[in-house]
Design a protein around this motif. Structure first.
Motif, mmCIF file in Angstrom:
data_model
loop_
_atom_site.group_PDB
_atom_site.id
_atom_site.type_symbol
_atom_site.label_atom_id
_atom_site.label_comp_id
_atom_site.label_asym_id
_atom_site.label_seq_id
_atom_site.Cartn_x
_atom_site.Cartn_y
_atom_site.Cartn_z
ATOM 1 N N GLY A 261 42.903 40.924 37.901
ATOM 2 C CA GLY A 261 41.972 41.382 38.917
ATOM 3 C C GLY A 261 42.694 41.681 40.206
ATOM 4 N N SER A 262 42.174 41.186 41.317
ATOM 5 C CA SER A 262 42.761 41.444 42.626
ATOM 6 C C SER A 262 44.008 40.593 42.832
ATOM 7 N N ARG A 263 44.736 40.932 43.895
ATOM 8 C CA ARG A 263 45.916 40.145 44.247
ATOM 9 C C ARG A 263 45.536 38.690 44.477
ATOM 10 N N ALA A 264 44.449 38.464 45.229
ATOM 11 C CA ALA A 264 44.025 37.091 45.524
ATOM 12 C C ALA A 264 43.668 36.341 44.248
ATOM 13 N N THR A 266 44.805 36.883 41.228
ATOM 14 C CA THR A 266 46.025 36.625 40.477
ATOM 15 C C THR A 266 46.763 35.421 41.041
ATOM 16 N N LEU A 267 46.935 35.387 42.365
ATOM 17 C CA LEU A 267 47.665 34.290 42.985
ATOM 18 C C LEU A 267 46.926 32.963 42.812
ATOM 19 N N ARG A 268 45.605 33.018 42.925
ATOM 20 C CA ARG A 268 44.861 31.767 42.775
ATOM 21 C C ARG A 268 44.951 31.259 41.336
ATOM 22 N N PHE A 269 44.873 32.155 40.371
ATOM 23 C CA PHE A 269 44.925 31.735 38.967
ATOM 24 C C PHE A 269 46.250 31.046 38.658
ATOM 25 N N TYR A 270 47.368 31.663 39.047
ATOM 26 C CA TYR A 270 48.665 31.085 38.700
ATOM 27 C C TYR A 270 48.999 29.874 39.563
ATOM 28 N N SER A 271 48.527 29.859 40.803
ATOM 29 C CA SER A 271 48.717 28.658 41.616
ATOM 30 C C SER A 271 47.986 27.480 41.000
ATOM 31 N N GLN A 272 46.796 27.727 40.479
ATOM 32 C CA GLN A 272 46.059 26.651 39.818
ATOM 33 C C GLN A 272 46.774 26.190 38.552
#
Length: 299
Positions: A261-264, A266-272
């Motif tokens: 999806g969006s950049r945000a 993507t970053l939230r998914f992998y940070s989690q």
């Protein structure tokens, strides 16, 4: 809380190059066990005389487990004192001897595989245990490595710590406010180097929330985009101290950042994903999670 009221993550009187020089000198001259005992006591004494700082640490620990009491937060300071002694110890011994403080390792094949592929890797870790020991371990494996760091409270201390790492053949990249730093990192990865960074400290402008068992913290995320653009693996790793004073390294299976999806998003998914990887180790050793700044919006 206004930014001017926030406690600094370090003691301005102790966190300076002169004090680090003294610590290194003591590590050369006195037995490790004696220095650990003294540093552990000094950490405890600091904790009991700085109740506001201990309260902040307790709020951070309670993101992992709501039942953790003030005593656990005080113990963080004792553990941190002992970890600093170990830091000075590994920097004042020949690297091949210092690395023997690691007596248990899991997942070394993930480092070896990434190195053999020649693409480099982003090693993400937490402000937990003796994380600096990971750079020494990589160097002893023959893997070129650079460590990302924010500027220290003084230029003298920044240079001191960079020189300390160079004894292990580990480079330092100071994170600045311009894009040149990211070009340096990208070039390192392109050459097949490993780049190691802490991810569990909130960045002022580039962080994302992650869910912990009892609340939300913020992880720094911008560095993950470089891994995505370069197609390099992101390898989570931790370094915890065992009851006998030796260390246990854990290297977890790599992640490859793909668009979600969006950049945000993507970053939230992998940070989690990274937070979930760290959680069992953090919850098993909460007293080694050295978080002296607020991690949760509620803090």
């Amino acid at each position: 809380m206004a930014s001017s009221d926030r406690p600094a993550p370090h003691s301005s009187g102790l966190y300076r190059a002169g004090m680090f020089d003294a610590g290194a000198w003591l590590a050369r001259c006195f037995p490790l066990g004696l220095l650990r005992a003294l540093a552990g006591f000094a950490g405890w004494l600091y904790a009991v005389t700085h109740p506001k700082r201990v309260a902040l640490v307790q709020r951070n620990l309670q993101l992992l487990d709501a039942s953790l009491k003030r005593k656990s937060a005080q113990r963080v300071y004792s553990e941190f004192g002992e970890t600093l002694v170990d830091y000075f110890y590994i920097g004042t011994r020949p690297p091949e001897k210092a690395v023997r403080i690691i007596t248990k390792s899991e997942g070394l094949e993930h480092f070896q595989t990434a190195h053999e592929q020649g693409k480099g890797a982003l090693v993400v870790t937490a402000h937990f245990g003796l994380f600096e020991l990971g750079g020494l371990m990589l160097a002893q494996m023959g893997i070129p490595c650079a460590v990302l760091t924010y500027p220290e409270p003084s230029r003298a201390l920044t240079e001191w710590r960079a020189a300390f790492r160079r004894r292990w053949n580990v480079d330092t990249i100071e994170i600045g406010a311009d894009s040149f730093t990211f070009l340096q990192i990208a070039e390192r990865l392109r050459r097949g180097n490993f780049v190691a960074t802490l991810i569990d400290r909130p960045h002022p402008t580039d962080s994302t929330p992650v869910s912990l068992p009892n609340g939300t913290a913020h992880f720094s995320t911008g560095i993950l985009l470089l891994a995505a653009h370069g197609g390099v693996p992101v390898i989570p790793a931790t370094m915890s101290r065992q009851t006998d004073g030796t260390y246990h390294s854990r290297i977890f299976p790599p992640l490859f950042i793909e668009e979600r999806g969006s950049r945000a998003e993507t970053l939230r998914f992998y940070s989690q994903r990274i937070a979930d990887t760290f959680l069992p180790v953090l919850c098993a050793h909460p007293e080694q999670w050295y978080q002296f700044v607020p991690l949760s919006p509620d803090a």
